[in-house]
Design an enzyme around this catalytic site. Structure first.
Site, PDB file in Angstrom:
ATOM      1  N   THR A 150       0.824  -1.212   0.000  1.00  0.00           N
ATOM      2  CA  THR A 150       0.000   0.000   0.000  1.00  0.00           C
ATOM      3  C   THR A 150       0.859   1.264   0.000  1.00  0.00           C
ATOM      4  OG1 THR A 150      -1.483   1.283   1.437  1.00  0.00           O
ATOM      5  CG2 THR A 150      -0.085  -0.306   2.522  1.00  0.00           C
ATOM      6  N   ASP A 151       0.262   2.354  -0.480  1.00  0.00           N
ATOM      7  CA  ASP A 151       0.955   3.650  -0.414  1.00  0.00           C
ATOM      8  C   ASP A 151       0.989   4.199   1.019  1.00  0.00           C
ATOM      9  OD1 ASP A 151      -1.743   4.307  -0.133  1.00  0.00           O
ATOM     10  OD2 ASP A 151      -1.736   5.906  -1.635  1.00  0.00           O
ATOM     11  N   GLU A 152       0.197   3.595   1.915  1.00  0.00           N
ATOM     12  CA  GLU A 152       0.101   4.148   3.272  1.00  0.00           C
ATOM     13  C   GLU A 152       1.406   4.000   4.045  1.00  0.00           C
ATOM     14  OE1 GLU A 152      -3.600   3.315   5.279  1.00  0.00           O
ATOM     15  OE2 GLU A 152      -4.634   3.025   3.368  1.00  0.00           O
ATOM     16  N   TYR A 175      -2.070  -0.514  10.838  1.00  0.00           N
ATOM     17  CA  TYR A 175      -2.124  -1.195   9.533  1.00  0.00           C
ATOM     18  C   TYR A 175      -0.896  -0.854   8.694  1.00  0.00           C
ATOM     19  CZ  TYR A 175      -3.300  -1.761   4.572  1.00  0.00           C
ATOM     20  OH  TYR A 175      -3.252  -2.069   3.231  1.00  0.00           O
ATOM     21  N   LYS A 179       2.214  -3.212   7.336  1.00  0.00           N
ATOM     22  CA  LYS A 179       2.531  -3.399   5.905  1.00  0.00           C
ATOM     23  C   LYS A 179       3.973  -2.945   5.638  1.00  0.00           C
ATOM     24  CE  LYS A 179       0.229  -4.641   2.952  1.00  0.00           C
ATOM     25  NZ  LYS A 179      -0.059  -6.009   2.433  1.00  0.00           N
ATOM     26  N   ASN A 205      -8.079   1.470  -3.512  1.00  0.00           N
ATOM     27  CA  ASN A 205      -8.845   0.808  -4.580  1.00  0.00           C
ATOM     28  C   ASN A 205     -10.336   0.933  -4.319  1.00  0.00           C
ATOM     29  OD1 ASN A 205      -7.072  -2.111  -5.803  1.00  0.00           O
ATOM     30  ND2 ASN A 205      -6.200  -0.200  -5.073  1.00  0.00           N
ATOM     31  N   ARG A 239      -7.571  11.094  -0.803  1.00  0.00           N
ATOM     32  CA  ARG A 239      -7.059   9.796  -1.238  1.00  0.00           C
ATOM     33  C   ARG A 239      -6.995   9.797  -2.761  1.00  0.00           C
ATOM     34  NH1 ARG A 239      -6.091  10.023   3.358  1.00  0.00           N
ATOM     35  NH2 ARG A 239      -6.542   8.559   5.047  1.00  0.00           N
TER      36      ARG A 239
HETATM   37  P1  NAD Z   1      -9.231  -7.900   1.948  1.00  0.00           P
HETATM   38  O1  NAD Z   1      -9.254  -7.586   3.405  1.00  0.00           O
HETATM   39  O2  NAD Z   1     -10.442  -7.686   1.121  1.00  0.00           O
HETATM   40  O3  NAD Z   1      -8.796  -9.430   1.728  1.00  0.00           O
HETATM   41  C1  NAD Z   1      -7.763 -10.051   2.462  1.00  0.00           C
HETATM   42  C2  NAD Z   1      -7.862 -11.548   2.211  1.00  0.00           C
HETATM   43  O4  NAD Z   1      -6.785 -12.202   2.917  1.00  0.00           O
HETATM   44  C3  NAD Z   1      -9.158 -12.180   2.717  1.00  0.00           C
HETATM   45  O5  NAD Z   1      -9.697 -13.028   1.732  1.00  0.00           O
HETATM   46  C4  NAD Z   1      -8.715 -12.974   3.944  1.00  0.00           C
HETATM   47  O6  NAD Z   1      -9.526 -14.126   4.183  1.00  0.00           O
HETATM   48  C5  NAD Z   1      -7.293 -13.354   3.544  1.00  0.00           C
HETATM   49  N1  NAD Z   1      -6.432 -13.662   4.700  1.00  0.00           N
HETATM   50  C6  NAD Z   1      -6.253 -12.903   5.812  1.00  0.00           C
HETATM   51  N2  NAD Z   1      -5.392 -13.525   6.645  1.00  0.00           N
HETATM   52  C7  NAD Z   1      -5.009 -14.671   6.027  1.00  0.00           C
HETATM   53  C8  NAD Z   1      -4.126 -15.735   6.375  1.00  0.00           C
HETATM   54  N3  NAD Z   1      -3.471 -15.738   7.541  1.00  0.00           N
HETATM   55  N4  NAD Z   1      -3.959 -16.763   5.512  1.00  0.00           N
HETATM   56  C9  NAD Z   1      -4.629 -16.779   4.332  1.00  0.00           C
HETATM   57  N5  NAD Z   1      -5.485 -15.810   3.960  1.00  0.00           N
HETATM   58  C10 NAD Z   1      -5.671 -14.766   4.801  1.00  0.00           C
HETATM   59  O7  NAD Z   1      -8.000  -7.080   1.372  1.00  0.00           O
HETATM   60  P2  NAD Z   1      -7.830  -6.354  -0.041  1.00  0.00           P
HETATM   61  O8  NAD Z   1      -8.439  -5.014   0.027  1.00  0.00           O
HETATM   62  O9  NAD Z   1      -8.219  -7.291  -1.101  1.00  0.00           O
HETATM   63  O10 NAD Z   1      -6.250  -6.148  -0.047  1.00  0.00           O
HETATM   64  C11 NAD Z   1      -5.389  -7.164  -0.558  1.00  0.00           C
HETATM   65  C12 NAD Z   1      -3.948  -6.708  -0.374  1.00  0.00           C
HETATM   66  O11 NAD Z   1      -3.748  -5.486  -1.070  1.00  0.00           O
HETATM   67  C13 NAD Z   1      -3.565  -6.440   1.077  1.00  0.00           C
HETATM   68  O12 NAD Z   1      -2.260  -6.908   1.291  1.00  0.00           O
HETATM   69  C14 NAD Z   1      -3.625  -4.921   1.212  1.00  0.00           C
HETATM   70  O13 NAD Z   1      -2.716  -4.462   2.179  1.00  0.00           O
HETATM   71  C15 NAD Z   1      -3.228  -4.497  -0.188  1.00  0.00           C
HETATM   72  N6  NAD Z   1      -3.779  -3.197  -0.640  1.00  0.00           N
HETATM   73  C16 NAD Z   1      -5.109  -2.920  -0.530  1.00  0.00           C
HETATM   74  C17 NAD Z   1      -5.608  -1.699  -1.004  1.00  0.00           C
HETATM   75  C18 NAD Z   1      -7.083  -1.360  -0.936  1.00  0.00           C
HETATM   76  O14 NAD Z   1      -7.462  -0.215  -1.233  1.00  0.00           O
HETATM   77  N7  NAD Z   1      -7.963  -2.301  -0.591  1.00  0.00           N
HETATM   78  C19 NAD Z   1      -4.740  -0.755  -1.571  1.00  0.00           C
HETATM   79  C20 NAD Z   1      -3.377  -1.070  -1.662  1.00  0.00           C
HETATM   80  C21 NAD Z   1      -2.912  -2.302  -1.206  1.00  0.00           C
HETATM   81  P1  TYD Z   2     -10.830   3.755   4.008  1.00  0.00           P
HETATM   82  O1  TYD Z   2     -11.734   3.325   2.908  1.00  0.00           O
HETATM   83  O2  TYD Z   2     -10.963   3.087   5.347  1.00  0.00           O
HETATM   84  O3  TYD Z   2      -9.343   3.622   3.437  1.00  0.00           O
HETATM   85  P2  TYD Z   2      -7.931   4.157   4.067  1.00  0.00           P
HETATM   86  O4  TYD Z   2      -8.113   4.483   5.473  1.00  0.00           O
HETATM   87  O5  TYD Z   2      -7.083   2.936   3.883  1.00  0.00           O
HETATM   88  O6  TYD Z   2      -7.531   5.312   3.199  1.00  0.00           O
HETATM   89  O7  TYD Z   2     -11.009   5.302   4.228  1.00  0.00           O
HETATM   90  C1  TYD Z   2     -10.823   6.230   3.174  1.00  0.00           C
HETATM   91  C2  TYD Z   2     -11.000   7.611   3.749  1.00  0.00           C
HETATM   92  O8  TYD Z   2     -12.368   7.779   4.148  1.00  0.00           O
HETATM   93  C3  TYD Z   2     -10.163   7.866   4.984  1.00  0.00           C
HETATM   94  O9  TYD Z   2      -9.728   9.212   4.958  1.00  0.00           O
HETATM   95  C4  TYD Z   2     -11.151   7.655   6.141  1.00  0.00           C
HETATM   96  C5  TYD Z   2     -12.467   8.098   5.541  1.00  0.00           C
HETATM   97  N1  TYD Z   2     -13.692   7.429   6.072  1.00  0.00           N
HETATM   98  C6  TYD Z   2     -14.759   8.189   6.528  1.00  0.00           C
HETATM   99  O10 TYD Z   2     -14.715   9.439   6.546  1.00  0.00           O
HETATM  100  N2  TYD Z   2     -15.871   7.528   6.991  1.00  0.00           N
HETATM  101  C7  TYD Z   2     -15.960   6.183   7.018  1.00  0.00           C
HETATM  102  O11 TYD Z   2     -17.005   5.631   7.457  1.00  0.00           O
HETATM  103  C8  TYD Z   2     -14.860   5.404   6.518  1.00  0.00           C
HETATM  104  C9  TYD Z   2     -14.912   3.899   6.513  1.00  0.00           C
HETATM  105  C10 TYD Z   2     -13.731   6.070   6.060  1.00  0.00           C
END
Ligand code: NAD
Ligand code: TYD
Length: 372
Positions: A150-152, A175, A179, A205, A239
């Protein structure tokens, strides 16, 4: 890649057309993993994909119904820290590459319970790296390890500037700290053991199949139901939003073409303030369902207490991904958000199944703090 070999022997993977591979995808039942698998299982019929997922609250096999019978796909329910299971999978499936997505991924949950984030994101990434290293050393073969991050990890920006791959790590939430730690492990496995690694650091995403706890699906569901829309703080946090399919294409490309040991930033060049996104969602839901008798849904916006340690702004410079690998996002935000709102409004059954008792309990804990 040769495990333990000199770094000069480590070349980019560069899979040529016709060169096939067995790939372990971890966390493939989550939001990004399931979008990735639905894409690559069909786009690359010669490759075999083994999806290892523990099925936590965020993992959902319904996301994968379209491909569950595909001959080049197998699901295994299990934990990425289960050494015996991993050794057997690497051996039986002759795994040649790993795309590692399994993680705890929600900042608010990490604030409520950081321990699980360190266990899953740090300790279990270590277990997976070690399993891959041992298996590839035993077989004496090269293997690529792609870590999805992640970019975070870069922390928070002021009003200007972009995160580049050289921006120093400065994670602020449990978090992002977990990461960042896992990124460092992957980097070290390249430098110390010569493992052929790639890391992608992506911005926020959005899109279909995202568990309804993150900003966009939460707001769509609440707007649909006419409930208050909880905007943290002043709503001015920014974001950089990327459609999940564009991220999945970037992962596929970086996995195949990325240079060993390299990091690639992935982002949409698409910065939005939270309040503006919430307004856009309200308008899109009004357009689809009609305004409510009480008036447009924008009236539901409710400013609540801020998230502790809330990062102000994220924004990505993806020029390495574009320049070196020729990646370009396809979605405009206007199209992506409209389609995503439509998808959630049509996904009543899927959403109802997600929103079980534990979901409600999480919501009460998270928002109770902020409502004061
Ligand atoms: P998500 O929370 O939707 O899915 C995570 C998945 O991992 C789930 O299916 C869960 O069952 C599985 N999991 C958790 N612990 C596990 C373990 N110990 N063994 C096997 N499986 C396990 O997450 P996501 O949003 O799909 O993100 C996927 C990856 O991308 C993560 O590493 C996250 O940090 C990274 N990422 C997410 C975003 C975003 O905006 N969602 C952006 C950048 C990077
Ligand atoms: P989120 O989707 O949790 O992603 P991240 O924290 O990883 O960026 O949140 C996106 C932005 O939206 C973040 O600035 C927090 C804000 N937010 C709200 O204002 N209300 C909400 O209920 C949630 C879930 C997030």
């Amino acid at each position: 890649m040769l495990c333990g070999g000199s770094l000069s022997t480590v070349a980019a993977l560069h899979l040529d057309a016709g060169e096939l591979m067995n790939i372990l995808v971890t966390g493939g039942a989550g939001f990004i993993g399931s979008n990735l698998l639905r894409h690559v299982v069909r786009a690359r019929p010669g490759d075999r994909f083994v999806n290892l997922d523990r099925l936590t609250y965020a993992g959902n096999l319904a996301n994968l119904a379209e491909i569950e019978d595909a001959p080049n796909y197998r699901f295994v329910q299990g934990d990425i820290c289960d050494g015996q299971l991993l050794a057997a999978l690497f051996e039986d499936e002759a795994i040649g590459g790993v795309i590692h997505l399994a993680a705890e991924s929600h900042v608010d949950r990490s604030i409520l319970g950081p321990g699980e984030f360190v266990r899953t994101n740090v300790q279990e990434t270590l277990a997976l790296l070690e399993a891959a290293r041992a298996a590839w050393a035993r077989r004496g073969t090269a293997g690529r390890f792609h870590h999805v991050s992640t970019d975070e990890v870069y922390g928070s920006l002021g009003d200007t500037g972009l995160f580049t791959e050289d921006t120093p790590y400065s994670p602020n939430s449990p978090y992002s700290a977990s990461k960042a730690a896992s990124d460092h492990l992957v980097r070290a496995w390249h430098h110390t053991y010569g493992m052929d690694t790639v890391i992608t650091n992506c911005s926020n995403n959005y899109g279909p199949w995202q568990f309804p706890e993150k900003l966009i699906p939460v707001m769509i569901c609440k707007a649909r139901d006419g409930e208050p829309l909880p905007v943290y703080g002043d709503g001015g946090n920014v974001r950089d939003w990327l459609h999940v399919q564009d991220h999945c294409e970037a992962i596929d490309l970086a996995f195949r073409e990325g240079r060993a040991g390299r990091t690639y930033n992935v982002g949409g060049d698409n910065e939005w303030r939270n309040i503006d996104i919430v307004h856009a969602i309200c308008d899109a839901v009004d357009e689809r369902l009609g305004a409510q008798p009480q008036g447009p849904r924008r009236r539901l916006v409710t400013f609540v207490g801020d998230r502790p340690g809330h990062d102000r702004r994220y924004a990505i410079d993806a020029s390495r991904m574009r320049g070196e690998l020729g990646w370009t996002p396809r979605y405009t935000f206007e199209r992506g958000l409209r389609e995503t709102v439509g998808w959630y409004l049509d996904a009543g059954e899927w959403l109802a199944a997600c929103m079980d008792g534990s979901y409600r309990e999480y919501f009460e804990r998270n928002y109770a703090n902020k409502m004061g």
